[in-house]
Design a protein around this motif. Structure first.
Motif, PDB file in Angstrom:
ATOM      1  N   VAL A 579      10.466   4.833 -10.070  1.00 30.99           N
ATOM      2  CA  VAL A 579       9.380   4.164  -9.344  1.00 30.99           C
ATOM      3  C   VAL A 579       8.861   5.118  -8.278  1.00 30.99           C
ATOM      4  N   ASN A 580       7.555   5.382  -8.316  1.00 30.88           N
ATOM      5  CA  ASN A 580       6.943   6.337  -7.390  1.00 30.88           C
ATOM      6  C   ASN A 580       5.797   5.667  -6.638  1.00 30.88           C
ATOM      7  N   ASN A 581       5.919   5.593  -5.306  1.00 27.73           N
ATOM      8  CA  ASN A 581       4.905   4.981  -4.444  1.00 27.73           C
ATOM      9  C   ASN A 581       4.193   5.998  -3.553  1.00 27.73           C
ATOM     10  N   GLU A 582       4.290   7.276  -3.883  1.00 31.90           N
ATOM     11  CA  GLU A 582       3.828   8.311  -2.943  1.00 31.90           C
ATOM     12  C   GLU A 582       2.324   8.262  -2.664  1.00 31.90           C
ATOM     13  N   GLN A 583       1.563   7.647  -3.552  1.00 30.89           N
ATOM     14  CA  GLN A 583       0.113   7.592  -3.342  1.00 30.89           C
ATOM     15  C   GLN A 583      -0.321   6.297  -2.651  1.00 30.89           C
ATOM     16  N   SER A 584       0.609   5.425  -2.335  1.00 30.53           N
ATOM     17  CA  SER A 584       0.265   4.187  -1.630  1.00 30.53           C
ATOM     18  C   SER A 584      -0.082   4.490  -0.179  1.00 30.53           C
ATOM     19  N   LYS A 585      -0.881   3.632   0.402  1.00 28.60           N
ATOM     20  CA  LYS A 585      -1.308   3.832   1.789  1.00 28.60           C
ATOM     21  C   LYS A 585      -1.147   2.531   2.579  1.00 28.60           C
ATOM     22  N   ASN A 586      -0.667   2.690   3.805  1.00 28.97           N
ATOM     23  CA  ASN A 586      -0.480   1.556   4.716  1.00 28.97           C
ATOM     24  C   ASN A 586       0.379   0.485   4.065  1.00 28.97           C
TER      25      ASN A 586
END
Length: 630
Positions: A579-586
């Motif tokens: 699971v990769n959330n690195e491009q999520s913001k705020n």
């Protein structure tokens, strides 16, 4: 016990993250990968699989020793309480983060406090006296086991420098041996391990086990390994080794602009109402426990059920952290037995901090299971400048509670006064006792309380509750230690701020009958709750089949303030999902990590993560990639 987030971070959206160089990120990920490899090596030295749970104190002690720790009985008891049934691999990782191995410098400093002359030696007689009478006392046999070793003992003295050298060497050798065993055993080498990094237990496997009626703070994770690339760590650095993936991107507006959905009927004031209070409590290990309720609906009726944080007094200069904690209720119908519960719905409609559900319920019994994601109610390391004073002696030398302590205890009273009648019944008081001491007060002890403290109608008043707590300090001649145990157990910090609890209030309105609600348990999230969360997301969320692997489906459900994703594995084999959330913001995840792995057993579902906005006044972007590891 689930792993504690080690940061308060958003999902890679903070400025400090953007300022980090690629090399710094790579180094951080590499260190993390090494840590989890060492964790797995130690774990698999004692257990057959990283998916097998620790089932006893002795097993916990052994895996900690294999990881280079030397846990005392106090340390073991800290993580294995009277309510603990099992600990899983992620619990073990969390413990290792907390219990760092003692360094040679630290050991030498401890010995030098005894060796005031700095001779480098400690007499055996003095060592016996210290180790058998102070701190966590050792037996004579245990001390003799140390003094009989020839490597660092001579002429009735302990050469503590040599002892420290051997201690550190042995600790390092344990870790090295475990790693070597992991490398040699190809079968173990292929076993991937999961990343249940959230603050609540999420895994569910069908068929489910019968729950225990006792307080159970641990839920058995039924996870298992999958075959794959032996070089892939538990929390992989990237998705380059993945062979199938699915991406979900949701752009969310600021919470202040969200639509209000919960519309109460105009005639609701004429409906009959039942109310109960309760509380979410954050455990030392990051797990969340709460009250569980049984609801009786005498006849078919339209009902409106709501939950919201309980608005206690607000003191200037004190934070009200709990008011921002998300709350929800899952409504389950009781059929023939309490074990056979059927999901009815949950409180997805919202009006500011209140969440609710309106619909028709048939006559019968229901269970109301409170839930919070753990995004906001989590362990936070804050700097406390000074410890609050709890008691003082007046001019008459009598002990009294300080104004601040009285205020905190009165807030606690409001929280544990479940029916809100301004009095504590024996049942209500026993939830307080279970939380603070792990024991219950029986009828005989309650009668003694009645003789000594103010009561009305066999229920304890506010003043009686204050006097009872003051008595604890009086019994210890002014020592507030027991008072601190009470306050810390109920979510307060040393500054008397409630930072690790969230009191809430539940209201049930019924159009055609009188509903009745009763708190039954105070425990961690049960398997019924986990299954209800998964089913609700599967029923109402968007489903995406993983490209290249049609047996793995990712469901994503969103409200105005929360996104939850669930992974379903329809195959006959266990799978590991990156699971990769690195491009999520705020974004703020209950996992506390931007990149992690989740292991899903065959023919089962598990929650991947819960995500909320870090700053509710700003837009937030959820960009998550779920990938199947090779």
């Amino acid at each position: 016990m689930a792993s504690k987030p080690e940061n308060n971070a958003s999902l890679c959206d903070q400025k400090v993250t953007h300022s980090e160089s690629p090399q710094a990120k790579k180094s951080q990920h590499a260190e993390e990968a090494i840590f989890y490899k060492n964790c797995r090596a130690a774990y698999l030295t004692v257990l057959k699989s990283s998916l097998e749970n620790i089932k006893s104190k002795e097993q916990l002690r052994l895996v900690l020793q294999q990881a280079g720790r030397n846990p005392s009985q106090k340390t073991v008891n800290k993580y294995w309480t009277s309510q603990t049934t099992t600990l899983n691999f992620d619990d073990f990782c969390t413990i290792l983060k907390e219990e760092t191995p003692a360094t040679k410098t630290e050991l030498l400093e401890a010995f030098r406090k005894i060796d005031t002359d700095n001779t480098g030696y400690i007499l055996h007689d003095e060592l016996y006296k210290i180790l058998t009478t102070k701190g966590e006392k050792m037996t004579l046999d245990e001390v003799s086991a140390i003094t009989n070793l020839a490597d660092f003992n001579c002429s009735g003295k302990l050469d503590y420098k040599k002892f420290c050298d051997l201690y550190v060497t042995t600790s390092e050798q344990c870790c090295k041996t475990a790693l070597e065993k992991l490398e040699v055993d190809g079968r173990l080498k292929r076993q991937q391990f999961g990343g249940q990094g959230g603050t609540s237990t999420e895994g569910i496997t069908l068929p489910v086990l019968k729950p225990s009626p006792k307080i159970s703070r641990k839920t058995d994770h039924k996870l298992a390994p999958t075959k794959g690339d032996s070089r892939t760590p538990s929390r992989p650095l990237s998705a380059q080794s993945c062979k199938a993936s699915v991406s979900s991107t949701l752009s969310m507006g600021a919470s202040s602009n969200r639509n209000t959905k919960l519309i109460e009927p105009h005639t609701i004031k004429e409906w009959q109402c039942a109310q109960s209070r309760g509380c979410f409590y954050l455990e030392e290990d990051g797990e969340i426990i709460s009250h569980k309720y049984r609801l009786h609906i005498p006849q078919r009726s339209t009902v409106c059920i709501t939950i919201k944080p309980l608005n206690l007094r607000q003191v200037e200069g004190k934070s009200c952290h709990w008011l921002s904690v998300d709350t929800a209720l899952y409504i389950l119908k009781e059929n023939e037995t309490q074990e056979n519960l059927q999901l009815v719905s949950f409180t997805e409609q919202q009006n500011k901090e209140m969440f609710g559900w309106k619909g028709e319920l048939a006559s019968g019994f229901y269970w109301l299971l409170p839930f919070t994601t753990g995004c906001r109610l989590k362990k936070v390391k804050t700097q406390i400048t000074g410890e609050a004073k709890l008691v003082y002696r007046g001019e008459d030398s009598e002990l009294a509670l300080t104004k601040e302590c009285r205020a905190a205890l009165l807030d606690i009273f409001e929280t544990i006064d479940l029916d809100g009648n301004g009095l504590l019944s024996l049942e209500e008081y026993n939830f307080f006792e279970l939380r603070t001491s792990g024991e219950k007060c029986d009828e005989e002890a309650w009668a003694v309380c009645k003789e000594n403290f103010d009561m009305k109608k066999n229920e304890l008043t506010r003043q009686g509750f204050l006097d009872l707590n003051l008595m604890e300090a009086n019994d210890r001649e002014g020592d507030p230690s027991d008072l601190w145990v009470t306050l810390l157990s109920l979510g307060y910090n040393k500054a008397l701020e409630m930072t690790e609890a969230c009191p809430f209030v539940i209201d049930i309105y019924a159009e055609k009958c009188k509903p009745r609600i009763k708190a039954i348990y105070l425990e961690a999230g049960s398997w019924q709750l986990n299954r209800a969360i998964c089913k609700s997301v599967v029923n109402k969320g968007d489903a995406k089949v993983m490209d290249g692997c049609e047996n793995v489906i990712v469901y994503t459900y969103r409200t105005g303030t929360r996104i939850t994703s669930v992974i379903e594995n329809k195959s006959e084999n266990r799978v590991i999902i990156h699971v990769n959330n690195e491009q999520s913001k705020n974004c703020l995840s209950n996992r506390g990590l931007t990149v992690f792995a989740v292991e899903v057993a065959p023919k089962s579902m598990t929650v991947s993560q819960h995500v909320m906005p870090l700053n509710e006044q700003e837009e937030w972007l959820y960009n998550c990639v779920h990938s199947l590891l090779r």
